[in-house]
Design an enzyme around this catalytic site. Structure first.
Site, PDB file in Angstrom:
ATOM      1  N   LYS A 109       0.864  -1.197   0.000  1.00 32.37           N
ATOM      2  CA  LYS A 109       0.000   0.000   0.000  1.00 32.37           C
ATOM      3  C   LYS A 109       0.889   1.231   0.000  1.00 32.37           C
ATOM      4  O   LYS A 109       2.007   1.199   0.538  1.00 32.37           O
ATOM      5  CB  LYS A 109      -0.879   0.013   1.249  1.00 32.37           C
TER       6      LYS A 109
HETATM    7  P1  NAD Z   1     -12.797   8.182  -3.041  1.00 33.61           P
HETATM    8  O1  NAD Z   1     -11.781   9.191  -2.687  1.00 33.61           O
HETATM    9  O2  NAD Z   1     -13.199   8.047  -4.461  1.00 33.61           O
HETATM   10  O3  NAD Z   1     -14.132   8.396  -2.190  1.00 33.61           O
HETATM   11  C1  NAD Z   1     -14.158   8.509  -0.801  1.00 33.61           C
HETATM   12  C2  NAD Z   1     -15.545   9.002  -0.407  1.00 33.61           C
HETATM   13  O4  NAD Z   1     -15.668   8.988   1.013  1.00 33.61           O
HETATM   14  C3  NAD Z   1     -15.828  10.440  -0.839  1.00 33.61           C
HETATM   15  O5  NAD Z   1     -17.190  10.532  -1.237  1.00 33.61           O
HETATM   16  C4  NAD Z   1     -15.620  11.230   0.440  1.00 33.61           C
HETATM   17  O6  NAD Z   1     -16.326  12.463   0.447  1.00 33.61           O
HETATM   18  C5  NAD Z   1     -16.167  10.257   1.425  1.00 33.61           C
HETATM   19  N1  NAD Z   1     -15.773  10.463   2.812  1.00 33.61           N
HETATM   20  C6  NAD Z   1     -14.555  10.775   3.322  1.00 33.61           C
HETATM   21  N2  NAD Z   1     -14.624  10.877   4.662  1.00 33.61           N
HETATM   22  C7  NAD Z   1     -15.922  10.637   4.996  1.00 33.61           C
HETATM   23  C8  NAD Z   1     -16.625  10.585   6.212  1.00 33.61           C
HETATM   24  N3  NAD Z   1     -16.007  10.800   7.365  1.00 33.61           N
HETATM   25  N4  NAD Z   1     -17.959  10.312   6.183  1.00 33.61           N
HETATM   26  C9  NAD Z   1     -18.593  10.074   5.020  1.00 33.61           C
HETATM   27  N5  NAD Z   1     -17.957  10.100   3.839  1.00 33.61           N
HETATM   28  C10 NAD Z   1     -16.641  10.373   3.834  1.00 33.61           C
HETATM   29  O7  NAD Z   1     -12.223   6.780  -2.475  1.00 33.61           O
HETATM   30  P2  NAD Z   1     -12.614   5.325  -2.930  1.00 33.61           P
HETATM   31  O8  NAD Z   1     -11.645   4.887  -3.969  1.00 33.61           O
HETATM   32  O9  NAD Z   1     -14.070   5.262  -3.192  1.00 33.61           O
HETATM   33  O10 NAD Z   1     -12.246   4.493  -1.615  1.00 33.61           O
HETATM   34  C11 NAD Z   1     -13.176   4.353  -0.542  1.00 33.61           C
HETATM   35  C12 NAD Z   1     -12.744   3.184   0.326  1.00 33.61           C
HETATM   36  O11 NAD Z   1     -12.693   1.994  -0.457  1.00 33.61           O
HETATM   37  C13 NAD Z   1     -11.357   3.321   0.952  1.00 33.61           C
HETATM   38  O12 NAD Z   1     -11.361   2.713   2.220  1.00 33.61           O
HETATM   39  C14 NAD Z   1     -10.483   2.514   0.013  1.00 33.61           C
HETATM   40  O13 NAD Z   1      -9.308   2.033   0.647  1.00 33.61           O
HETATM   41  C15 NAD Z   1     -11.411   1.380  -0.345  1.00 33.61           C
HETATM   42  N6  NAD Z   1     -11.086   0.700  -1.591  1.00 33.61           N
HETATM   43  C16 NAD Z   1     -11.038   1.370  -2.766  1.00 33.61           C
HETATM   44  C17 NAD Z   1     -10.756   0.671  -3.935  1.00 33.61           C
HETATM   45  C18 NAD Z   1     -10.769   1.333  -5.285  1.00 33.61           C
HETATM   46  O14 NAD Z   1     -10.711   0.609  -6.288  1.00 33.61           O
HETATM   47  N7  NAD Z   1     -10.876   2.647  -5.372  1.00 33.61           N
HETATM   48  C19 NAD Z   1     -10.481  -0.702  -3.887  1.00 33.61           C
HETATM   49  C20 NAD Z   1     -10.556  -1.358  -2.658  1.00 33.61           C
HETATM   50  C21 NAD Z   1     -10.848  -0.636  -1.515  1.00 33.61           C
END
Ligand code: NAD
Length: 446
Positions: A134
């Site tokens: 990561k």
């Molecule tokens: P992103 O940056 O696209 O979206 C994050 C979202 O969470 C945004 O809408 C933001 O406003 C919101 N957010 C942040 N803090 C918040 C809070 N306290 N309360 C409510 N909403 C809040 O990120 P993402 O890629 O969607 O990733 C989200 C999660 O999924 C992370 O934990 C990431 O590690 C995990 N993840 C992502 C992927 C991927 O392919 N992008 C893959 C596996 C896991």
């Protein structure tokens, strides 16, 4: 740049007695992360291979390499901003290190270690030939211009040097990083690496730059597939289910879209970093996304739902399924006590605290753990990597169907182990993953 070999997260204590299990593991009845799941597996004698002993477990729970960087970012106004960045490579017994890069002001080494650890078990559970890693950059990208983000990204790649590569370590998008940032990573890396496949150094690239169709939606789609399969297991009518989703970014938005449009379940609430909305009759996900975009993340005045007073009220709203899709530790003990959800699908990485996990276990809530629930992204990243190496590209339908097949298999593999040993989903998922990583490590002579 400091590189530390073989130093990492906590070691298992071989002398740990049953009575010493931490309180939040309910005296060894449940578990919440790799280490506590391994302890529980051992306590219950689940591993038949005697070589899976405490020393091996301790090794497998330790990060192999940690890179800590201080990146000088020259801002548009000429001032210098030093930015801390990390790449933690947890384990590569089964293949090259693999894991996303996050840009967030709260990133620190402890968090990146935890996320790297999760990746090893995730790639093993869904059976793709990668290890776990990561990356994190401790910066708020919302305070940077697009040129500053580009310069920072390219400097990060230069600092990482040969620690990344198509057969070494392959980054991908995570919180606040996107296909454009992946394109910059590829471009910078390709300058110093003119071998035949520099494209495969990073996944989640734009489709125009040999990214993979369906990658953007893959994690959210995987989350939706989990809900669909769980409904089959529990004999639930999807059209009756009320779903609330915390986080409306890449993962949360696509999960909401696919759950409402393709599964026919009702998405009753969504939230982002700024606010939350709720409508017991269901929210029009596309309309909410368009409104959020138009109003710079604010939902205030959205006609299709009421705005909740507090962003975090979303976590305890009336729903059957709660999907945390934002950051770690969102489901606290308070949330666990108050929620009436019967199902939690961990779309975010590590969203449930140990204390909350124990409370939810006691309440009989079915939790699909993050190493299973959000594996769709890394599965399609694997497809992108293979396509880049072969220079042969698949159609969207094939990608979606192969993703579906792998998610379904991983889900039912976990269910089989749950039923065979009468254990919960998280322990079963870690049990399967650990057996695979341990087998590879032992065969390689670790
Ligand atoms: P992103 O940056 O696209 O979206 C994050 C979202 O969470 C945004 O809408 C933001 O406003 C919101 N957010 C942040 N803090 C918040 C809070 N306290 N309360 C409510 N909403 C809040 O990120 P993402 O890629 O969607 O990733 C989200 C999660 O999924 C992370 O934990 C990431 O590690 C995990 N993840 C992502 C992927 C991927 O392919 N992008 C893959 C596996 C896991």
């Amino acid at each position: 740049m400091i590189t530390k070999e073989n130093e990492g997260i906590t070691y298992l204590d071989p002398d740990m007695k049953e009575k010493e299990y931490p309180q939040h593991t309910l005296n060894g009845k449940t578990c919440f992360d790799a280490e506590s799941c391994f302890l529980l597996n051992r306590k219950q004698n689940l591993h038949k291979d005697e070589k899976i002993d405490d020393t091996l477990l301790s090794y497998l729970n330790t990060c192999k390499r940690e890179i800590i960087m201080e990146i000088p970012l020259r801002k548009d106004d000429g001032t210098l901003l030093p930015v801390k960045a990390y790449r933690v490579q947890h384990n590569n017994a089964r293949g090259p290190f693999k894991g996303g890069i996050r840009y967030h002001q709260a990133v620190d080494l402890a968090e990146v270690r935890k996320m790297a650890n999760l990746m090893t078990w995730k790639t093993a559970l869904v059976d793709i030939p990668f290890g776990g890693a990561k990356g994190g950059v401790a910066v708020n990208p919302k305070e940077l211009s697009v040129h500053e983000i580009r310069r920072l990204t390219k400097a990060l790649v230069a600092h990482l040097g040969n620690n990344i590569g198509p057969h070494i370590d392959i980054p991908a998008p995570d919180v606040n990083t996107n296909p454009q940032i992946m394109a910059w990573i590829f471009d910078e890396y390709s300058k110093g690496h003119l071998e035949s496949s520099p494209l495969a150094v990073v996944t989640g690239k734009p489709v125009e730059l040999n990214g993979c169709q369906g990658r953007l939606e893959a994690t959210g789609r995987g989350v939706a597939i989990m809900l669909r399969e769980l409904a089959k297991l529990k004999n639930l009518d999807l059209s009756e289910l009320k779903v609330a989703i915390q986080g409306f970014g890449n993962v949360g938005y696509y999960a909401a879209k696919i759950i409402s449009e393709e599964l026919g379940a009702k998405v009753v609430g969504v939230s982002n970093a700024v606010g939350a909305i709720y409508n017991a009759d269901g929210i029009d996900v596309e309309a909410a996304k368009a409104y959020e975009h138009e109003h710079k993340d604010y939902f205030i005045g959205f006609p299709g739902a009421e705005e909740l007073e507090n962003r975090d009220d979303l976590l305890v709203c009336d729903c059957d399924v709660l999907i945390p899709a934002a950051l770690a530790n969102a489901i606290t003990a308070d949330v666990a006590k108050q929620t009436n959800a019967k199902i939690i699908i961990e779309a975010a990485n590590g969203p449930t605290t140990p204390e909350a996990n124990a409370i939810l276990y006691d309440k009989g809530v079915f939790i699909i753990p993050s190493i299973l629930a959000n594996a769709g992204g890394v599965i399609v990243s694997y497809f992108e990597w293979t396509q880049n190496l072969q220079q042969y590209y698949w159609e969207y339908e094939r990608i979606i169907s192969e993703l579906d097949k792998r998610m379904v298999k991983a889900f039912w593999d976990v269910v089989d182990v749950m039923e065979e040993h009468s254990i919960e989903a998280r322990q079963a998922a870690y049990f399967i993953a650990l057996e695979k990583v341990a087998a590879a490590a032992l065969l390689r002579g670790f």
